[in-house]
Design an enzyme around this catalytic site. Structure first.
Site, short mmCIF file in Angstrom:
data_model
loop_
_atom_site.label_atom_id
_atom_site.label_comp_id
_atom_site.label_asym_id
_atom_site.label_seq_id
_atom_site.Cartn_x
_atom_site.Cartn_y
_atom_site.Cartn_z
N SER A 119 0.84 -1.20 0.00
CA SER A 119 0.00 0.00 0.00
C SER A 119 0.87 1.24 0.00
O SER A 119 1.67 1.45 0.92
CB SER A 119 -0.90 0.02 1.24
OG SER A 119 -1.46 1.31 1.40
N HIS A 124 -1.42 -1.37 -4.06
CA HIS A 124 -2.66 -1.01 -3.36
C HIS A 124 -2.68 0.50 -3.16
O HIS A 124 -1.73 1.09 -2.65
CB HIS A 124 -2.70 -1.74 -2.02
CG HIS A 124 -3.99 -1.61 -1.29
ND1 HIS A 124 -5.09 -2.39 -1.57
CD2 HIS A 124 -4.36 -0.78 -0.28
CE1 HIS A 124 -6.08 -2.07 -0.75
NE2 HIS A 124 -5.67 -1.08 0.03
N ASP A 143 -4.81 3.51 -1.54
CA ASP A 143 -5.84 3.83 -0.55
C ASP A 143 -6.35 5.25 -0.73
O ASP A 143 -5.63 6.22 -0.45
CB ASP A 143 -5.25 3.69 0.86
CG ASP A 143 -5.11 2.25 1.27
OD1 ASP A 143 -6.08 1.49 1.16
OD2 ASP A 143 -4.01 1.87 1.73
N MET A 151 -8.83 8.09 0.48
CA MET A 151 -9.60 8.46 1.68
C MET A 151 -10.11 9.89 1.55
O MET A 151 -9.37 10.77 1.10
CB MET A 151 -8.71 8.37 2.92
CG MET A 151 -8.07 7.02 3.12
SD MET A 151 -7.02 7.05 4.59
CE MET A 151 -6.39 5.38 4.58
N HIS A 158 -8.53 1.13 -3.58
CA HIS A 158 -9.42 0.90 -2.44
C HIS A 158 -10.07 2.23 -2.07
O HIS A 158 -9.42 3.12 -1.52
CB HIS A 158 -8.56 0.35 -1.28
CG HIS A 158 -9.31 0.10 -0.02
ND1 HIS A 158 -8.67 -0.18 1.18
CD2 HIS A 158 -10.64 0.08 0.26
CE1 HIS A 158 -9.57 -0.37 2.12
NE2 HIS A 158 -10.77 -0.20 1.60
N MET A 190 -12.11 4.43 0.08
CA MET A 190 -12.71 4.65 1.41
C MET A 190 -13.33 6.04 1.38
O MET A 190 -12.86 6.98 2.01
CB MET A 190 -11.62 4.53 2.49
CG MET A 190 -11.18 3.09 2.71
SD MET A 190 -9.64 2.95 3.65
CE MET A 190 -8.48 3.18 2.30
N MET A 242 -11.35 -5.85 5.97
CA MET A 242 -10.53 -4.94 6.76
C MET A 242 -10.15 -5.61 8.07
O MET A 242 -11.02 -6.05 8.83
CB MET A 242 -11.30 -3.64 7.06
CG MET A 242 -11.58 -2.74 5.89
SD MET A 242 -10.13 -2.21 4.93
CE MET A 242 -9.07 -1.52 6.20
N ASP A 287 -6.64 -6.53 4.66
CA ASP A 287 -6.02 -5.20 4.65
C ASP A 287 -5.93 -4.63 6.05
O ASP A 287 -6.95 -4.34 6.68
CB ASP A 287 -6.88 -4.29 3.76
CG ASP A 287 -6.25 -2.93 3.52
OD1 ASP A 287 -5.15 -2.67 4.02
OD2 ASP A 287 -6.90 -2.13 2.81
C1 DX5 Z 1 -6.13 1.37 6.03
C2 DX5 Z 1 -5.74 1.06 4.61
C3 DX5 Z 1 -4.65 0.07 4.48
C4 DX5 Z 1 -3.34 0.47 5.08
C5 DX5 Z 1 -2.62 -0.76 5.49
O1 DX5 Z 1 -7.31 2.09 6.07
O2 DX5 Z 1 -6.85 0.57 3.88
O3 DX5 Z 1 -4.47 -0.32 3.13
O4 DX5 Z 1 -2.54 1.22 4.22
O5 DX5 Z 1 -1.48 -0.36 6.13
P1 DX5 Z 1 -0.71 -1.26 7.20
O6 DX5 Z 1 -0.21 -2.48 6.49
O7 DX5 Z 1 0.40 -0.35 7.63
O8 DX5 Z 1 -1.68 -1.61 8.31
ZN ZN Z 2 -6.51 -0.35 1.81
#
Ligand code: DX5
Ligand code: ZN
Length: 221
Positions: free
Chosen positions: A12, A36, A38, A40, A69, A71, A140, A178
């Site tokens: 990620s 990956h 993320d 947000m 992903h 969010m 998650m 994840d």
């Molecule tokens: C959290 C994200 C993850 C995050 C995982 O909301 O969706 O993808 O980056 O990071 P680690 O592996 O550091 O928990």
């Molecule tokens: Zn993620």
């Protein structure tokens, strides 16, 4: 449990150094299976990361599959922009869409693979009706919003429930996990049936990210 030697790794970029993102991606691209990404919005989750322009900027820099992903509160408004930007998989949270089947159809209409993600507090069975239609189920294993959190102890049981159902219906969807994946927790996720491990801090925070990817891949036997 998933077949030995089949676990895939999706680093990620949330934990990468954004100041030299192309270089960070170059470090891991030969050994990772997916990148990956993320996204947000500061609304569905209490943090803001980045959006479409970052995906556009890194798309020409690597051939890795992009596992986006979302969010965000209104994911359907952003399927087209992320598809055009070069996403390969687009995952929405089941909690953020009124009709998950429609969301999957919309993602497929752009020729992209569709994922459904599930928050730790959401009833795991809520994804059951969509398992045949989805290409990826993302469980998650932390509360979404931040990298570097601890793997939730309830996660393996939730992974196992989905694994059993996927096997029962003959689905070959990726089962992604994840949050909080490390050398210690990866074997738990894989033993429960995960086939794709998302990992931020463990890989991008490692002195040797490539070696860490190899160790995580070795956790399935
Ligand atoms: C959290 C994200 C993850 C995050 C995982 O909301 O969706 O993808 O980056 O990071 P680690 O592996 O550091 O928990
Ligand atoms: Zn993620």
């Amino acid at each position: 449990m998933a077949k030995t030697g089949t676990v895939k790794i999706a680093p990620s970029i949330l934990s990468a150094d954004f100041g030299c993102l192309a270089e960070e991606i170059r470090k891991i691209e030969k050994d990772a299976d997916f990148l990956h990404i993320d996204v947000m919005d500061g609304h569905y989750v209490p943090n803001i990361s980045f959006g479409v322009p970052i995906v556009c900027s890194i798309r020409p820099r690597t051939d890795l599959l992009f596992d986006v992903h979302l969010m965000i509160t209104n994911p359907l408004d952003f399927i087209e922009p992320f598809a055009v930007a070069g996403a390969d998989y687009i995952t929405v949270h089941i909690e953020t869409v009124d009709d998950p089947a429609e969301a999957i159809r919309l993602i497929h209409s752009y020729g992209k693979k569709a994922g459904l993600s599930i928050h730790p507090d959401t009833d795991i069975e809520s994804v059951f009706p969509y398992l045949l239609q989805a290409d990826l189920i993302l469980i998650m294993s932390v509360y979404p919003g931040f990298g570097g959190q601890s793997f939730l102890k309830e996660a393996p049981e939730r992974i196992h429930i989905i694994r059993s159902k996927l096997d029962e219906i003959g689905s070959e969807a990726l089962l992604s996990v994840d949050g909080g994946i490390s050398e210690q927790t990866a074997p738990l996720a894989v033993a429960a049936g995960a086939t794709l491990l998302v990992t931020g801090k463990a890989v991008f925070g490692a002195l040797d990210p490539v070696e860490m990817i190899r160790r995580l891949k070795a956790c399935d036997g």
